[in-house]
Structures are given as structure tokens and as C-alpha cells.
Design a protein around this motif. Structure first.
Motif, short mmCIF file in Angstrom:
data_model
loop_
_atom_site.label_atom_id
_atom_site.label_comp_id
_atom_site.label_asym_id
_atom_site.label_seq_id
_atom_site.Cartn_x
_atom_site.Cartn_y
_atom_site.Cartn_z
N ILE A 73 -2.29 -26.32 -38.67
CA ILE A 73 -3.25 -25.55 -37.87
C ILE A 73 -4.36 -24.99 -38.76
CG2 ILE A 73 -3.55 -23.55 -36.35
CD1 ILE A 73 -0.56 -23.82 -35.63
N GLY A 86 -6.45 -27.75 -40.06
CA GLY A 86 -7.26 -28.28 -38.97
C GLY A 86 -8.49 -27.43 -38.70
N VAL A 87 -8.31 -26.11 -38.63
CA VAL A 87 -9.44 -25.21 -38.36
C VAL A 87 -10.48 -25.33 -39.48
CG1 VAL A 87 -10.16 -22.80 -38.21
CG2 VAL A 87 -8.15 -23.57 -36.95
N SER A 113 -9.88 -35.23 -38.71
CA SER A 113 -8.58 -34.68 -38.34
C SER A 113 -7.54 -35.80 -38.19
CB SER A 113 -8.68 -33.88 -37.04
OG SER A 113 -9.67 -32.88 -37.15
N THR A 119 1.80 -26.66 -31.31
CA THR A 119 0.92 -26.23 -32.40
C THR A 119 -0.51 -26.04 -31.89
OG1 THR A 119 0.91 -28.55 -33.02
CG2 THR A 119 2.17 -27.06 -34.41
N ALA A 120 -0.96 -26.92 -30.98
CA ALA A 120 -2.35 -26.85 -30.51
C ALA A 120 -2.64 -25.50 -29.85
CB ALA A 120 -2.64 -27.97 -29.52
N TYR A 130 -4.03 -22.93 -32.17
CA TYR A 130 -5.24 -23.28 -32.92
C TYR A 130 -6.46 -22.44 -32.56
CZ TYR A 130 -8.75 -26.63 -34.76
OH TYR A 130 -9.79 -27.25 -35.41
N THR A 131 -6.72 -22.35 -31.23
CA THR A 131 -7.92 -21.62 -30.81
C THR A 131 -7.86 -20.17 -31.27
OG1 THR A 131 -8.50 -23.05 -28.98
CG2 THR A 131 -9.16 -20.78 -28.77
N GLY A 189 -6.16 -29.36 -32.27
CA GLY A 189 -6.35 -28.01 -31.76
C GLY A 189 -6.86 -27.88 -30.34
N GLY A 243 -1.71 -29.55 -34.36
CA GLY A 243 -2.28 -28.53 -35.24
C GLY A 243 -3.62 -28.93 -35.80
#
Lengths: 255, 122
Positions: free
Chosen positions: A113, A116-117, B105, A230-231, A234-235, A207, A204
């Protein structure tokens, strides 16, 4: 007269109309999948793509932001495909999930996560710079939009970005969400997206809840609970990191 | 009864959402942090406790599995209400930023899967 009555009934029973219409859409897609591609492109992938195409024309026709759901007789699609029922259905998929797989991949899922961000933010920010933006607020807002279309406006509003930049950040997030839905089934094999661990990492990294929900539905619905797990964090993490730590780093470079 | 399953599912989602929003407040942001994830963990835990496991009749489970079966149609409806024209009208910069973020990603999935260790593969 008949037309009036039919339209009135369809509008009055909007959610039921949506059930009937989406059922038809799924039926046609699964038939096409069998006939045209002999099942090589999965029926649900076709259905989702067809839905996106219809959403495009709906949006063009009405000028609204809810795709097909802005057309009165299709208003029920807005309820059926809205966040409430979407999340309700996502949670229900956890009933068949394996707790030990979740635990095993929990830690790498959490790392994914954060990565990813930062990854999406960085790439969005670099693209903003390449397209000529040089103030840290705009760069950070567009970078945040590349994370998800919620992180973008949250960050932009917090930092005081212009409405034009905020709109761009939302558009970047929308592009991401649509591409994840369409692209996941195509690339799943190449990146090894076929087990709970990689699904958690995928959720993750991507997201976008809608993107991940659509992408996994079109790839392998059994993986939905792992990716969604996991998604869904994310936000929140994006809204936490982008306007604070990540913006600070951008200001240090471009301030 | 079917409603027991539906109700249990609803209960999990509501409690999860409340926790997610409270978690967001604790972090100082106005967002739901992981509400759906918390709901899912709650449902898994409740479904696996001895309290429910032996008592939950197939018909009760049906109240939950019906919604899992509705998952794909709901996602198709979700796709049909996306702001696709907004995404396309966003122009080249929005398209480049969004698509490169997706590509990057995707490319990280094999990397992190390797990090997780090979014993997880089914």
C-alpha cells in the motif's frame, strides 16, 4: 401511449430496471465471449468493458458525471453500482476467504500500500513536471490524482490548488481506475496475479477500489477478497501521506 | 433464515465502516480508512467462530452467498456509471499520468510477490 407507460414504469422502479438491464448486459457479454472469442476473453471482462463503453456514451449524451446512470430510465444503475451495494458485495466475498492466506500476506500487503501510494504519486508528479507545471501545489495535486481520484481532490483542496488542477487530478485518477478494470485480465498472467498473496499486493499497489473490484471480477472472482482487503486502505493512506509528507518532499525539490 | 445471513453481513459492514471512519479521524483525515477491509475481517472471524460455524444453516449462509454471486453484476453496474467521458476529456496529461501509474504499479507486482516468498503460491 404505450411508450409513456413503459418509460414511467421503468423510471418508477429504477432499481428493478437496473437488475433487468444489467442481467441482459451480462447475458449478451457471456454469449459474445463464447461465440466470438470461444471463452478466451472472459464474459465478465466483456461485460465490464461494455459497461464502460455505455458509460462513455451516457456521459457524452447527458453531460453528467455518472455515466449511464444520469439517463433517467437507467438511474437504478447508480444505486446498483453505487458505493453502498458495491461495498456490501465486496464484504460478502470475504465469507469464502481463507484467513491464513490473509495473515501470511498481511505484512507484504501493508508494504505494498505504502509503495503503491508513493509510486503513483511520484509518477503523476513527474508527468505534471514534464507537462510544464512547476509549482509544488499543482505537482503534488496531480501526483495525488494518479493515486486515486479521491486522493487528488482531497490533497488539492487541502493545499489550495486551482480548480483546473483539481479537475485534472480527478481525470488522472479516473483514467487509472478505468485502465485497471480493463487491463487487469489482460496482464494478470504476465505479472503472476493468480494467488491470494499476489492479489493482496495487487490491491495495495493499485489502490483504486472500483478498479480493483472490476479488474479482479474480470480475472478471477475468487481473488476479490484479498485484493479488496488492501485496496480499501489505500485511499485513506493516500489522503494521509499526499498532502503532508509527500507534499513536503515536493516543496523541498521545487520550492 | 435468509435474513440472518443478510443481517450479519450488514452488521459487519456497518461496524467496519464506523471503525474505518474513526480510524481516519484518529489519523486526522476525513476519510474512511479500510472500512471495507475491517468489515471483511469481522465477517471472516464471525463466520469461523464456533458460535456460528455449527449453527449457521445453509439457508442462512445463502443470505451471504447471494451477495457474493451478485458481485459481478454489481461491478458491471459500477462500470456503467463510471465517469468515462470525464477520463477521456481530461486530456493527454491526465491520460499519461493515469496510465503510467498503472503500468508502474503492475510492474511492481512480481517484485513484491518475490519478496513475500515462494511458499505462498497455490
Amino acid at each position: 401511449m404505450l411508450n409513456d407507460v413503459i418509460t414511467a414504469v421503468l423510471i418508477k422502479n429504477d432499481l428493478v430496471t437496473a437488475f433487468a438491464f444489467i442481467g441482459l448486459l451480462v447475458f449478451i457479454s457471456y454469449r459474445f465471449s463464447d461465440w466470438l472469442t470461444r471463452g478466451r476473453i472472459h464474459g465478465s471482462a466483456l461485460a465490464i468493458t461494455l459497461g464502460l463503453v455505455l458509460a462513455y456514451f451516457g456521459g457524452k449524451y447527458t453531460g453528467g458525471s455518472n455515466g449511464l446512470a444520469d439517463i433517467p430510465i437507467f438511474a437504478g444503475i447508480g444505486i446498483m453500482g453505487g458505493a453502498m451495494l458495491r461495498d456490501f458485495a465486496i464484504v460478502s466475498t470475504a465469507f469464502g476467504a481463507d484467513l491464513s492466506s490473509l495473515k501470511k500476506a498481511g505484512y507484504v500487503g501493508a508494504i505494498s500500500i505504502i509503495i503503491g501510494v508513493i509510486l503513483s504519486f511520484t509518477i503523476g508528479g513527474i508527468v505534471a513536471v514534464l507537462f510544464g507545471y512547476s509549482d509544488p501545489i499543482s505537482i503534488a495535486t496531480i501526483g495525488a490524482g494518479a493515486a486515486t481520484y479521491i486522493v487528488g481532490p482531497v490533497t488539492g483542496t487541502a493545499l489550495g490548488a486551482s480548480t483546473e488542477v483539481i479537475a485534472l487530478s480527478v481525470a488522472a485518477g479516473l483514467v487509472k481506475s478505468v485502465l485497471v478494470m480493463v487491463g487487469t485480465p489482460l496482464i494478470a498472467k504476465t505479472v503472476g496475479l493468480n494467488n491470494p498473496t499476489s492479489a493482496m499486493i495487487y490491491g495495495g499497489l493499485m489502490g483504486t477500489t472500483s478498479g480493483v473490484a472490476g479488474g479482479l471480477a474480470a480475472t478471477d472472482p475468487k481473488l476479490v477478497p484479498y485484493g479488496a482487503m488492501t485496496a480499501t486502505f489505500y485511499t485513506g493512506i493516500g489522503c494521509l501521506l499526499a498532502p503532508s509528507l509527500l507534499f513536503m518532499i515536493v516543496s523541498l525539490i521545487f520550492g | 433464515m435468509v435474513i440472518y445471513g443478510v443481517s450479519l453481513l450488514a452488521f459487519c459492514m456497518l461496524v467496519g465502516s464506523i471503525c474505518g471512519i474513526l480510524l481516519g479521524r484518529l489519523m486526522g483525515i476525513n476519510a474512511n480508512v479500510g472500512g471495507v477491509g475491517i468489515s471483511m475481517i469481522l465477517l471472516i472471524l464471525l463466520a469461523n467462530t464456533s458460535l456460528f460455524k455449527f449453527k449457521m444453516k445453509p439457508i442462512t449462509q445463502g443470505g451471504i452467498t447471494f451477495w457474493s454471486a451478485m458481485y459481478i453484476p454489481i461491478v458491471v453496474a459500477m462500470a456503467s456509471k463510471q465517469n468515462v467521458s470525464g477520463a477521456i476529456d481530461g486530456g493527454w496529461m491526465a491520460f499519461t499520468a493515469g496510465s503510467l501509474a498503472v503500468l508502474a504499479s503492475f510492474s511492481f507486482i512480481p517484485l513484491l510477490t518475490k519478496l513475500a516468498g515462494p511458499d505462498d503460491v497455490e
